[in-house]
Design an enzyme around this catalytic site. Structure first.
Site, PDB file in Angstrom:
ATOM      1  N   LEU A  63       7.570  -5.610  -6.100  1.00 54.39           N
ATOM      2  CA  LEU A  63       6.384  -4.831  -5.779  1.00 54.39           C
ATOM      3  C   LEU A  63       5.798  -5.373  -4.480  1.00 54.39           C
ATOM      4  O   LEU A  63       5.742  -6.596  -4.280  1.00 54.39           O
ATOM      5  CB  LEU A  63       5.314  -4.933  -6.878  1.00 54.39           C
ATOM      6  CG  LEU A  63       5.503  -4.105  -8.151  1.00 54.39           C
ATOM      7  CD1 LEU A  63       4.304  -4.314  -9.071  1.00 54.39           C
ATOM      8  CD2 LEU A  63       5.683  -2.633  -7.856  1.00 54.39           C
ATOM      9  N   ASP A  64       5.345  -4.487  -3.595  1.00 52.06           N
ATOM     10  CA  ASP A  64       4.705  -4.922  -2.363  1.00 52.06           C
ATOM     11  C   ASP A  64       3.478  -5.772  -2.677  1.00 52.06           C
ATOM     12  O   ASP A  64       2.868  -5.642  -3.746  1.00 52.06           O
ATOM     13  CB  ASP A  64       4.277  -3.726  -1.518  1.00 52.06           C
ATOM     14  CG  ASP A  64       5.454  -2.876  -1.063  1.00 52.06           C
ATOM     15  OD1 ASP A  64       6.568  -3.422  -0.994  1.00 52.06           O
ATOM     16  OD2 ASP A  64       5.252  -1.686  -0.776  1.00 52.06           O
ATOM     17  N   ARG A  65       3.079  -6.594  -1.707  1.00 53.60           N
ATOM     18  CA  ARG A  65       1.934  -7.487  -1.919  1.00 53.60           C
ATOM     19  C   ARG A  65       0.667  -6.713  -2.247  1.00 53.60           C
ATOM     20  O   ARG A  65      -0.162  -7.165  -3.047  1.00 53.60           O
ATOM     21  CB  ARG A  65       1.729  -8.364  -0.675  1.00 53.60           C
ATOM     22  CG  ARG A  65       0.617  -9.398  -0.823  1.00 53.60           C
ATOM     23  CD  ARG A  65       0.736 -10.496   0.232  1.00 53.60           C
ATOM     24  NE  ARG A  65       0.572  -9.969   1.565  1.00 53.60           N
ATOM     25  CZ  ARG A  65      -0.591  -9.891   2.213  1.00 53.60           C
ATOM     26  NH1 ARG A  65      -1.710 -10.284   1.607  1.00 53.60           N
ATOM     27  NH2 ARG A  65      -0.661  -9.418   3.440  1.00 53.60           N
TER      28      ARG A  65
END
Length: 238
Positions: A101-103
């Site tokens: 998952l992206d930050r």
């Protein structure tokens, strides 16, 4: 874990002796002779009998509700990681995150020491569905739904597989929707909406296959998989 690795670790079986065990049908999984050395097993799901001895595994499975600002990595010099979200005694050295998952994306992350399971869940052939809640900075219409169903084409020519878009609320300033897809391209959902002329301003993953983000998992907390959740993954252990 791999069946041959389990036997090696617990019975200290040499390679030649291991081969004979498989060849002579002395390894049983759920009462059936197992011939696949690479078979993924877990004693919470399977009965594993080798030469009459029952073996036990010790794999770890955590569901984490990842907050924004946390990176999906084991180590990072600048940012908190998903491993940092765990209590020190739960930071198993073999843990890793299944599905990045992206930050700036919130939501469900599976952390496990079972690498084979993680590989199976992310393999394109398995076509594991992932669900996301999305907020964008503009309107969404039936034309957007049709485009998602057909397969969004990025500006560089990359074509996405068909995806489901359910519009929950739409206005000229902001819209909410649910996205269902089986891929995991880099920044895929953000790029898909950019093609349609809107920008994602909030993104949250709520499901990976049969695993669902539940009310008992507030942002930043985690728990072990329930037995019924582990059982729902049994088809990915072959």
């Amino acid at each position: 874990m791999r069946l041959d690795k389990l036997i090696e670790e617990q019975l200290h079986t040499p390679r030649k002796a291991m081969k004979r065990l498989f060849q002579t049908g002395q390894i049983l999984v759920d009462g059936k002779i197992e011939g696949k050395r690479e078979r993924n097993v877990d004693s919470n799901l399977h009965e594993i009998i080798v030469q009459g001895k029952q073996l036990k595994t010790n794999e770890v499975y955590f569901l984490l509700h990842k907050p924004q600002g946390v990176v999906t990595a084991n180590q990072d010099k600048q940012h908190q990681t998903v491993i940092d979200c765990l209590a020190p005694h739960d930071r198993h050295p073999d843990l890793y995150a299944v599905g990045r998952l992206d930050r700036d994306t919130q939501g469900l992350v599976l952390l496990t020491s079972n690498g084979q399971l993680g590989y199976a869940l992310m393999h394109p052939e398995k076509k594991v569905m992932k669900r996301y809640e999305v907020t964008v900075n503009g309107p969404l219409t039936a034309a957007d739904q049709a485009a998602f169903e057909q397969g969004i084409v990025f500006h560089d020519g990359t074509t996405c597989q068909p995806a489901g878009l359910t519009i929950q609320q739409s206005s000229s300033e902001q819209s909410q929707a649910m996205v269902m897809l089986m891929e995991g391209k880099f920044h895929q959902i953000k790029k898909m909406f950019l093609v349609r002329g809107v920008k994602v301003i909030a993104l949250k993953r709520t499901a990976i296959g049969p695993l669902t983000l539940t009310d008992d998992l507030p942002i930043g907390t985690y728990r072990r998989l329930y037995q019924e959740e582990l059982e729902s993954l049994v088809d990915y252990f072959h």
